[in-house]
Structures are given as structure tokens and as C-alpha cells.
Design an enzyme around this catalytic site. Structure first.
Site, short mmCIF file in Angstrom:
data_model
loop_
_atom_site.label_atom_id
_atom_site.label_comp_id
_atom_site.label_asym_id
_atom_site.label_seq_id
_atom_site.Cartn_x
_atom_site.Cartn_y
_atom_site.Cartn_z
N HIS A 1 27.96 -27.33 -15.06
CA HIS A 1 28.14 -27.85 -15.96
C HIS A 1 27.71 -28.43 -17.60
O HIS A 1 26.94 -28.70 -17.51
CB HIS A 1 29.03 -29.60 -15.94
CG HIS A 1 30.05 -29.82 -16.93
ND1 HIS A 1 31.58 -30.61 -16.23
CD2 HIS A 1 30.15 -30.56 -17.95
CE1 HIS A 1 32.20 -31.21 -18.04
NE2 HIS A 1 31.34 -31.03 -18.10
N GLU B 1 34.13 -24.62 -18.09
CA GLU B 1 34.32 -24.48 -18.91
C GLU B 1 33.36 -22.84 -19.65
O GLU B 1 32.50 -23.36 -20.46
CB GLU B 1 34.12 -25.24 -20.26
CG GLU B 1 34.96 -26.72 -20.05
CD GLU B 1 35.65 -27.86 -21.40
OE1 GLU B 1 36.84 -28.57 -21.42
OE2 GLU B 1 34.76 -27.69 -22.26
N GLU C 1 40.72 -32.49 -16.94
CA GLU C 1 40.35 -33.08 -18.39
C GLU C 1 41.47 -33.33 -19.43
O GLU C 1 42.07 -32.08 -20.00
CB GLU C 1 39.40 -32.27 -18.92
CG GLU C 1 37.53 -32.69 -19.04
CD GLU C 1 36.32 -32.09 -19.21
OE1 GLU C 1 36.07 -32.46 -20.68
OE2 GLU C 1 35.20 -31.05 -18.65
N TRP D 1 27.30 -34.39 -26.04
CA TRP D 1 26.52 -33.48 -25.95
C TRP D 1 26.33 -33.66 -27.63
O TRP D 1 25.62 -33.28 -28.15
CB TRP D 1 27.14 -31.88 -25.73
CG TRP D 1 27.63 -32.13 -24.56
CD1 TRP D 1 28.95 -32.03 -24.02
CD2 TRP D 1 27.13 -31.88 -23.38
NE1 TRP D 1 29.33 -31.74 -22.95
CE2 TRP D 1 28.16 -31.83 -22.43
CE3 TRP D 1 25.51 -31.47 -22.97
CZ2 TRP D 1 27.12 -31.13 -20.88
CZ3 TRP D 1 25.38 -31.57 -21.92
CH2 TRP D 1 26.17 -31.66 -21.01
#
Length: 470
Positions: free
Chosen positions: A116, A160, A375, A431
Site C-alpha cells: 500500500h 491502487e 475504499e 499522504w
């Protein structure tokens, strides 16, 4: 009319190792590229994040109490292999055994992701997945985890792949911070899909128990003016970059003619070429029907206009609405002036986009088997009510409700959707926004690390019990 979700539906909460654990250098964990990147470029770091490394029993007890019966967890690769390969860090292995044991004790099913956004720094510096050696190291790491953690029943290889290529080489907001390099974007997408396919094939060939899939972010792309061919083309090209290229690799085992035509167009305008071997196509083809499920991460849609000009992206990291600009040479530009509500970070709130994306997968990739929405959630500058010790996050409840409603519609229209994971279980580190942007069901006081259930947590509990979207 009240809509109902199936009795076996998973009502989950999502986390990610780097965004939740903290303990970035604790108990032998190796560095990841983000450690250095944040120290050098930002005013915040992922220490202590939500201190999930120490406080997971609290979060799992809250999960059980509030009806959350599934949790997305990612294993930090560098906690197991500090350099990405070679020596195993036994303390890291023990931590995840303890974490999974606690999940099962609390009747919260762990859905575990191997990667991830957190390639170990040693490998990241050496080109990350642009370097094919990283594919081999990833497959070795995956095999180690499959053997070591038989208590895990649901695995995903990557979280992702699209936003990794996009963040690292197009927008430049992820390390190494490269912008507008389409060759690297597509090569990263492709190489990671090869790594995914190899790991899935290994999982099946070795007869490991459980299920395996992948998590893709699939933001839906629409033409701003559907009657304007330039806008239609811009939406198609943007969709290839973010969705179609990766979905084709996952479920067709190759890239369709339309996909490759779009890729070649983008590379002819911007420079660069893609390296794909026959062996790559062979492994993609062998794995295409082996995915047990697809995880879809969906937050927003985009509206595209035709555009002639140079690439320019301004990423809104502050939450000052209207601060975004997004235009790509040879592709198109995003139009933010549309009659759709948006968040402070200029994310377009459009539940219909989730419905359209689910049904697109069902139609174009009938071998998808089943879907989890892995998500979905609303990033917000939550205001903590000191008196009541909660957050009155009605906007978040409304957002979840609208998206669950279209999921129920998709199920009614034949899509096999088996669960929903709210991003995020508790507030976590973001992030590119640090600690300002909150998503959780549980409010985290990042000074004390205390948890407080938000209004949305009480609503979610009632939903999980009744299965009715009210």
C-alpha cells in the site's frame, strides 16, 4: 423507499500500514521512501500517525462494538523484509500474527494488502517497479506472507496501482516526485500488473487457502460536453490512464486495441515507449481468470474537456476549495466548474459515478467474479465537540448513505458486490495532507491518541445491524 443490503454483506473499515501504524523505525522496521520524502519536503511525518502499532486492540474493540465486521489492513513490506529482500525481521512477523489474532478474537475479518504505497527505500531508490528486479522481490515477499500467515483468508496484492504511477511520475506528489513522465506512468502500471499476476498465479498454483484479488482506484471520467467529440476523446484518454489500461491487464490478460491506440497516442505526443515482453503477456493471460475478487476504491468522478497545450497540474493539498488545476498534453483538462458538490480538496462528490463504474466492470469484464468497495469516504476538517466528545459529521453520513444507495442499486441490477469498507476506520495520516484531513468513524486526538466515536460511527452501527440504508 428504504434500500436493504444483503445479509452476508461486509460492513468494513479500511486502514493502511504507513498511514496508521506509526512506529516507522521501531522493532527493526526498514525505511520506506516516504520517510525521507516527508522529512525533506513537508512539515509533518507519519510518526506516530494513529499509533495502530500499539493501539490496534483499542481500534478492534471499537470495531466490534460498532458493528464493523471487516477491516482492511496492509502489511508493511519493510517490517517483514527491512531491505525488501534477504533477512526477515522476526519482530515484524510476530506483530502481524498478533494483529490478525486480535482481529479474529473481535470477529473482524482481516482483508490484507501486501503493498500500500510503501516499497522499501532500498528498492524504491533503485527504480521501484520500473526496475524488474523489484517484481521478483515482491513475488518472494508475497510467497513468504502466504506461507507465514495462513490465518489470513482474503489477500490483495496491491492497493491502487494507478495512483502509484500517477503520484510518482505524473502529478509528482509521491516520491520520487517526477512530473508528466507518461512513459514511466504506463511502465509502472504494467510492471506492477505483471507482479500482481505472478503473485496470483503462485497463490493458486501452490493451493494456498483463501481468496486473492487486487484493489484498483477507479475514478469515473465523463466528457464535459457529451456532444463535443474533443471532450469525449479527452474522457476516453483520461480513462485509459487511470482505469482501462489496468482493468484490461487484470481481466483481459492483454491491452485491447482501443487501449493501446490511446497509450500510443499519449506517448507519441509526450515522448517515450512501453516495453512489454511476450512473457509479460503470457503471465497476464494466465492470471486473468484467477482473481477471486476486485476491490474498487472510489471517491470521485472527473469531467474532461479537449485541450491543446502543455501539461500543468496544481495539486490541492491545503483544502482551499478551488485550488486545483489539471491539464495534460495530448489528453485533456479537468473541468471543475460543474454542477456537482465537491469537497474542500476539490474532489467531486458524485455517487452515480460509482454505480457507472461498477456496471462498467460487470459489462466489460464479466470474469470479475465479485466486487468489494474497498475504499470510499469523505475527507473533512472535522470539528471536535469538546462537551459531547464527538464529531457531528452529518456530511459524512450523507456521503456514505448516497454511495451505499447506489451500491444497493448495482446489486439489484445484477452486480455481485459483497461488501463496503469505509475509508477510514479511525482518523489516519494522509499522504499529501498530513493530519488536517480526517476520514474516520473514530476521531483520533493525535496528541493523546485517544479515540472518540463520531456520529457516523453510531449511524454505521445501526446500518450494520439492520442492513437498511435509512
Amino acid at each position: 423507499m428504504t434500500k436493504k443490503l444483503p445479509d452476508d454483506f461486509i460492513f468494513g473499515g479500511a486502514t493502511a500500514a504507513y498511514q496508521a501504524e506509526g512506529a516507522t523505525q521501531t522493532d527493526g522496521k526498514g525505511r520506506v521512501a516516504w520517510d525521507t520524502y516527508l522529512e525533506e519536503n513537508y512539515w509533518y511525518t507519519a510518526e506516530p500517525a494513529s499509533d495502530f502499532y500499539n493501539r490496534y486492540p483499542v481500534d478492534l474493540e471499537l470495531s466490534e462494538r460498532f458493528g464493523v465486521n471487516g477491516i482492511r489492513i496492509s502489511i508493511a513490506w519493510s517490517r517483514i523484509f527491512p531491505k525488501g529482500y534477504g533477512e526477515v525481521n522476526q519482530k515484524g512477523v510476530e506483530y502481524y500474527h498478533n494483529l490478525f489474532k486480535e482481529c479474529h478474537k473481535r470477529h473482524v475479518e482481516p482483508f490484507v494488502t501486501l503493498h500500500h504505497f510503501d516499497t522499501p527505500e532500498v528498492l524504491h531508490k533503485d527504480g521501484d517497479f520500473l526496475n524488474r528486479k523489484t517484481i521478483d522481490y515482491f513475488v518472494d515477499y508475497a510467497e513468504f506472507c502466504f506461507k507465514e500467515f495462513p490465518e489470513v483468508k482474503y489477500w490483495t496484492t496491491f492497493n491502487e496501482i494507478g495512483p502509484i504511477g500517477d503520484g510518482q511520475y505524473l502529478v509528482g506528489k509521491f516520491p520520487p516526485g517526477i512530473k508528466y513522465d507518461f512513459e514511466k506512468v504506463f511502465q509502472s502500471h504494467h510492471n506492477m500488473m505483471v507482479a500482481h499476476a505472478r503473485a496470483v498465479k503462485l497463490f493458486k498454483d501452490e493451493n494456498y487457502k483463501g481468496e486473492i484479488g487486487v484493489v484498483h482506484a477507479l475514478p469515473t471520467k465523463y466528457p464535459y460536453d457529451p456532444s463535443n467529440p474533443e471532450d469525449v476523446r479527452a474522457a476516453e484518454l483520461e480513462d485509459i490512464i487511470h482505469n482501462k489500461f489496468i482493468l484490461d491487464a487484470t481481466y483481459l490478460g492483454k491491452y485491447s486495441r482501443e487501449t493501446m491506440e490511446g497509450v500510443q497516442h499519449i506517448l507519441s505526443v509526450n515522448g517515450g515507449q512501453l516495453e512489454i515482453s511476450d512473457e509479460d503477456y503470457k503471465i497476464l493471460d494466465e492470471a486473468k481468470d484467477l482473481n477471486d475478487f476486485l476491490g474498487i476504491n472510489y471517491y470521485m468522478s472527473d469531467w474532461m474537456r479537449g485541450f491543446e497545450g502543455e501539461s500543468e497540474i496544481t495539486h490541492n493539498a491545503t483544502g482551499d476549495k478551488g485550488g486545483s488545476k489539471y491539464q495534460l498534453k495530448g489528453v485533456g483538462q479537468r473541468e471543475f466548474d460543474v454542477d456537482v458538490p465537491r469537497t474542500d480538496w476539490d474532489w467531486m462528490i458524485y455517487p452515480q459515478g460509482l454505480y457507472d463504474q461498477i456496471m462498467r466492470v460487470v459489462k466489460d469484464y464479466p470474469n470479475y467474479h465479485k466486487i468489494y468497495i474497498t475504499e470510499n469516504g469523505l475527507g473533512y476538517k472535522d470539528v471536535f465537540d469538546e462537551k459531547e466528545k464527538t464529531v457531528h459529521d452529518d456530511a459524512r453520513i450523507d456521503y456514505i448513505k448516497q454511495h451505499l444507495s447506489v451500491i444497493a442499486d448495482a446489486i439489484a441490477d445484477g452486480a455481485n458486490v459483497k461488501g463496503y469498507f469505509l475509508w477510514s476506520l479511525m482518523d489516519v495520516f494522509s499522504w499529501s495532507n498530513g493530519y488536517e484531513k480526517r476520514y474516520g468513524l473514530f476521531y483520533v486526538d493525535f496528541e493523546t491518541q485517544e479515540r472518540f466515536p463520531k456520529k457516523s460511527a453510531y449511524w454505521y452501527k445501526e446500518l450494520a445491524e439492520s442492513k437498511e440504508i435509512k
